[in-house]
Design a protein around this motif. Structure first.
Motif, PDB file in Angstrom:
ATOM      1  N   ASN A  59      -2.973   7.471   2.225  1.00  0.00           N
ATOM      2  CA  ASN A  59      -3.429   8.702   2.860  1.00  0.00           C
ATOM      3  C   ASN A  59      -4.771   8.454   3.537  1.00  0.00           C
ATOM      4  O   ASN A  59      -5.362   7.380   3.400  1.00  0.00           O
ATOM      5  CB  ASN A  59      -3.476   9.875   1.877  1.00  0.00           C
ATOM      6  CG  ASN A  59      -4.554   9.754   0.831  1.00  0.00           C
ATOM      7  OD1 ASN A  59      -5.463   8.942   0.929  1.00  0.00           O
ATOM      8  ND2 ASN A  59      -4.466  10.575  -0.194  1.00  0.00           N
ATOM      9  N   GLU A  60      -5.249   9.433   4.254  1.00  0.00           N
ATOM     10  CA  GLU A  60      -6.458   9.282   5.052  1.00  0.00           C
ATOM     11  C   GLU A  60      -7.725   9.175   4.207  1.00  0.00           C
ATOM     12  O   GLU A  60      -8.773   8.783   4.696  1.00  0.00           O
ATOM     13  CB  GLU A  60      -6.590  10.453   6.018  1.00  0.00           C
ATOM     14  CG  GLU A  60      -5.454  10.530   7.008  1.00  0.00           C
ATOM     15  CD  GLU A  60      -5.488  11.802   7.837  1.00  0.00           C
ATOM     16  OE1 GLU A  60      -6.342  12.665   7.586  1.00  0.00           O
ATOM     17  OE2 GLU A  60      -4.641  11.906   8.736  1.00  0.00           O
ATOM     18  N   ASP A  61      -7.646   9.548   2.931  1.00  0.00           N
ATOM     19  CA  ASP A  61      -8.821   9.566   2.059  1.00  0.00           C
ATOM     20  C   ASP A  61      -9.045   8.252   1.324  1.00  0.00           C
ATOM     21  O   ASP A  61      -9.804   8.210   0.352  1.00  0.00           O
ATOM     22  CB  ASP A  61      -8.686  10.706   1.046  1.00  0.00           C
ATOM     23  CG  ASP A  61      -8.587  12.057   1.726  1.00  0.00           C
ATOM     24  OD1 ASP A  61      -9.239  12.245   2.769  1.00  0.00           O
ATOM     25  OD2 ASP A  61      -7.847  12.919   1.217  1.00  0.00           O
ATOM     26  N   GLY A  62      -8.400   7.192   1.746  1.00  0.00           N
ATOM     27  CA  GLY A  62      -8.586   5.898   1.109  1.00  0.00           C
ATOM     28  C   GLY A  62      -7.848   5.759  -0.199  1.00  0.00           C
ATOM     29  O   GLY A  62      -8.350   5.154  -1.150  1.00  0.00           O
ATOM     30  N   MET A  63      -6.654   6.312  -0.273  1.00  0.00           N
ATOM     31  CA  MET A  63      -5.849   6.225  -1.487  1.00  0.00           C
ATOM     32  C   MET A  63      -4.532   5.534  -1.162  1.00  0.00           C
ATOM     33  O   MET A  63      -3.941   5.757  -0.114  1.00  0.00           O
ATOM     34  CB  MET A  63      -5.577   7.623  -2.037  1.00  0.00           C
ATOM     35  CG  MET A  63      -4.871   7.630  -3.359  1.00  0.00           C
ATOM     36  SD  MET A  63      -4.675   9.305  -4.025  1.00  0.00           S
ATOM     37  CE  MET A  63      -6.363   9.689  -4.424  1.00  0.00           C
ATOM     38  N   VAL A  64      -4.108   4.671  -2.067  1.00  0.00           N
ATOM     39  CA  VAL A  64      -2.830   3.986  -1.926  1.00  0.00           C
ATOM     40  C   VAL A  64      -1.954   4.384  -3.114  1.00  0.00           C
ATOM     41  O   VAL A  64      -2.443   4.550  -4.228  1.00  0.00           O
ATOM     42  CB  VAL A  64      -3.008   2.446  -1.868  1.00  0.00           C
ATOM     43  CG1 VAL A  64      -3.668   1.911  -3.126  1.00  0.00           C
ATOM     44  CG2 VAL A  64      -1.686   1.742  -1.629  1.00  0.00           C
ATOM     45  N   PHE A  65      -0.672   4.553  -2.850  1.00  0.00           N
ATOM     46  CA  PHE A  65       0.290   4.834  -3.905  1.00  0.00           C
ATOM     47  C   PHE A  65       1.049   3.542  -4.160  1.00  0.00           C
ATOM     48  O   PHE A  65       1.728   3.028  -3.276  1.00  0.00           O
ATOM     49  CB  PHE A  65       1.232   5.967  -3.498  1.00  0.00           C
ATOM     50  CG  PHE A  65       0.524   7.283  -3.389  1.00  0.00           C
ATOM     51  CD1 PHE A  65       0.453   8.130  -4.473  1.00  0.00           C
ATOM     52  CD2 PHE A  65      -0.103   7.643  -2.214  1.00  0.00           C
ATOM     53  CE1 PHE A  65      -0.233   9.337  -4.377  1.00  0.00           C
ATOM     54  CE2 PHE A  65      -0.787   8.838  -2.108  1.00  0.00           C
ATOM     55  CZ  PHE A  65      -0.853   9.693  -3.189  1.00  0.00           C
ATOM     56  N   VAL A  66       0.892   3.006  -5.370  1.00  0.00           N
ATOM     57  CA  VAL A  66       1.454   1.708  -5.733  1.00  0.00           C
ATOM     58  C   VAL A  66       2.568   1.919  -6.745  1.00  0.00           C
ATOM     59  O   VAL A  66       2.447   2.730  -7.660  1.00  0.00           O
ATOM     60  CB  VAL A  66       0.354   0.799  -6.338  1.00  0.00           C
ATOM     61  CG1 VAL A  66       0.930  -0.524  -6.778  1.00  0.00           C
ATOM     62  CG2 VAL A  66      -0.767   0.593  -5.347  1.00  0.00           C
ATOM     63  N   SER A  67       3.655   1.158  -6.573  1.00  0.00           N
ATOM     64  CA  SER A  67       4.740   1.226  -7.546  1.00  0.00           C
ATOM     65  C   SER A  67       4.958  -0.150  -8.164  1.00  0.00           C
ATOM     66  O   SER A  67       4.697  -1.176  -7.541  1.00  0.00           O
ATOM     67  CB  SER A  67       6.037   1.708  -6.889  1.00  0.00           C
ATOM     68  OG  SER A  67       6.525   0.740  -5.996  1.00  0.00           O
ATOM     69  N   ILE A  68       5.425  -0.128  -9.404  1.00  0.00           N
ATOM     70  CA  ILE A  68       5.806  -1.341 -10.118  1.00  0.00           C
ATOM     71  C   ILE A  68       7.294  -1.224 -10.425  1.00  0.00           C
ATOM     72  O   ILE A  68       7.744  -0.228 -10.981  1.00  0.00           O
ATOM     73  CB  ILE A  68       5.012  -1.510 -11.428  1.00  0.00           C
ATOM     74  CG1 ILE A  68       3.520  -1.659 -11.134  1.00  0.00           C
ATOM     75  CG2 ILE A  68       5.532  -2.697 -12.225  1.00  0.00           C
ATOM     76  CD1 ILE A  68       2.652  -1.698 -12.374  1.00  0.00           C
ATOM     77  N   SER A  69       8.045  -2.251 -10.031  1.00  0.00           N
ATOM     78  CA  SER A  69       9.496  -2.275 -10.268  1.00  0.00           C
ATOM     79  C   SER A  69       9.885  -3.600 -10.903  1.00  0.00           C
ATOM     80  O   SER A  69       9.169  -4.587 -10.791  1.00  0.00           O
ATOM     81  CB  SER A  69      10.257  -2.132  -8.948  1.00  0.00           C
ATOM     82  OG  SER A  69       9.886  -0.973  -8.273  1.00  0.00           O
ATOM     83  N   LYS A  70      11.030  -3.578 -11.559  1.00  0.00           N
ATOM     84  CA  LYS A  70      11.595  -4.813 -12.107  1.00  0.00           C
ATOM     85  C   LYS A  70      13.103  -4.692 -12.079  1.00  0.00           C
ATOM     86  O   LYS A  70      13.649  -3.655 -12.461  1.00  0.00           O
ATOM     87  CB  LYS A  70      11.097  -5.060 -13.536  1.00  0.00           C
ATOM     88  CG  LYS A  70      11.472  -6.431 -14.051  1.00  0.00           C
ATOM     89  CD  LYS A  70      10.751  -6.766 -15.329  1.00  0.00           C
ATOM     90  CE  LYS A  70      11.020  -8.215 -15.688  1.00  0.00           C
ATOM     91  NZ  LYS A  70      10.309  -8.607 -16.876  1.00  0.00           N
ATOM     92  N   ASP A  71      13.760  -5.724 -11.608  1.00  0.00           N
ATOM     93  CA  ASP A  71      15.217  -5.760 -11.500  1.00  0.00           C
ATOM     94  C   ASP A  71      15.748  -4.560 -10.711  1.00  0.00           C
ATOM     95  O   ASP A  71      16.777  -3.970 -11.069  1.00  0.00           O
ATOM     96  CB  ASP A  71      15.866  -5.805 -12.885  1.00  0.00           C
ATOM     97  CG  ASP A  71      15.467  -7.043 -13.662  1.00  0.00           C
ATOM     98  OD1 ASP A  71      15.246  -8.088 -13.023  1.00  0.00           O
ATOM     99  OD2 ASP A  71      15.385  -6.961 -14.905  1.00  0.00           O
ATOM    100  N   GLY A  72      15.042  -4.169  -9.656  1.00  0.00           N
ATOM    101  CA  GLY A  72      15.477  -3.075  -8.798  1.00  0.00           C
ATOM    102  C   GLY A  72      15.215  -1.685  -9.341  1.00  0.00           C
ATOM    103  O   GLY A  72      15.511  -0.695  -8.693  1.00  0.00           O
ATOM    104  N   GLU A  73      14.645  -1.567 -10.522  1.00  0.00           N
ATOM    105  CA  GLU A  73      14.360  -0.271 -11.130  1.00  0.00           C
ATOM    106  C   GLU A  73      12.866   0.021 -11.032  1.00  0.00           C
ATOM    107  O   GLU A  73      12.033  -0.766 -11.484  1.00  0.00           O
ATOM    108  CB  GLU A  73      14.785  -0.266 -12.597  1.00  0.00           C
ATOM    109  CG  GLU A  73      14.500   1.037 -13.299  1.00  0.00           C
ATOM    110  CD  GLU A  73      14.830   0.979 -14.792  1.00  0.00           C
ATOM    111  OE1 GLU A  73      14.436   1.918 -15.489  1.00  0.00           O
ATOM    112  OE2 GLU A  73      15.445  -0.003 -15.241  1.00  0.00           O
TER     113      GLU A  73
END
Length: 143
Positions: A59-73
């Protein structure tokens, strides 16, 4: 009445004991850094020991949305700004060193304007739980 007070006190002590032991165990985890300052642009993924870490959105406010996955889940998603971290199941931790919206900026008449062109990225440290490494040698006197 006094039996209820003693029972409530004993129950409170047990809950406090369990919670403090859990917090103590979590603080004793030794993390091993696998990636230092990995630069992930919007939608990029990096794989570390079977876990996939993806920069899902910015987003414009310097925030990143990070995800952690394993084996496609997909296991966990969390927003991060520079200096924050999150972990999954005491197995992998993601720390945001820097989050840059990376706007294209045009200067005109001493004023700066952001264009619609932007290519945001995040510099992330990725750590995994340290596991002991030992070797066992067995010698026998039999021939």
């Amino acid at each position: 009445m006094s039996k209820k007070i003693v029972l409530i006190g004993l129950l409170a002590f047990c809950i406090f004991y369990v919670l403090s032991m859990t917090a103590f165990a979590a603080s004793e985890i030794e993390w091993v850094e696998k990636k230092d300052g990995a630069k992930l642009y919007w939608g990029n993924t990096i794989t570390v020991e079977g876990y996939e870490v993806k920069a899902e959105d910015f987003n414009e406010d310097g925030m990143v949305f990070v995800s952690i996955s394993k084996d496609g889940e997909k296991l966990k998603t969390s927003p991060l700004t520079a200096g924050l971290e999150f972990e999954y199941n005491d197995e992998i931790k993601v720390y945001a060193q820097k989050v840059d919206p990376n706007y294209e900026i045009i200067k005109k008449d001493g004023k700066e304007f952001k264009t619609g062109n932007w290519n945001p990225y995040a510099e992330l440290d990725i750590l995994v739980r340290g596991k002991p490494n030992f070797e066992i040698n067995v010698e026998t006197k039999k021939r």
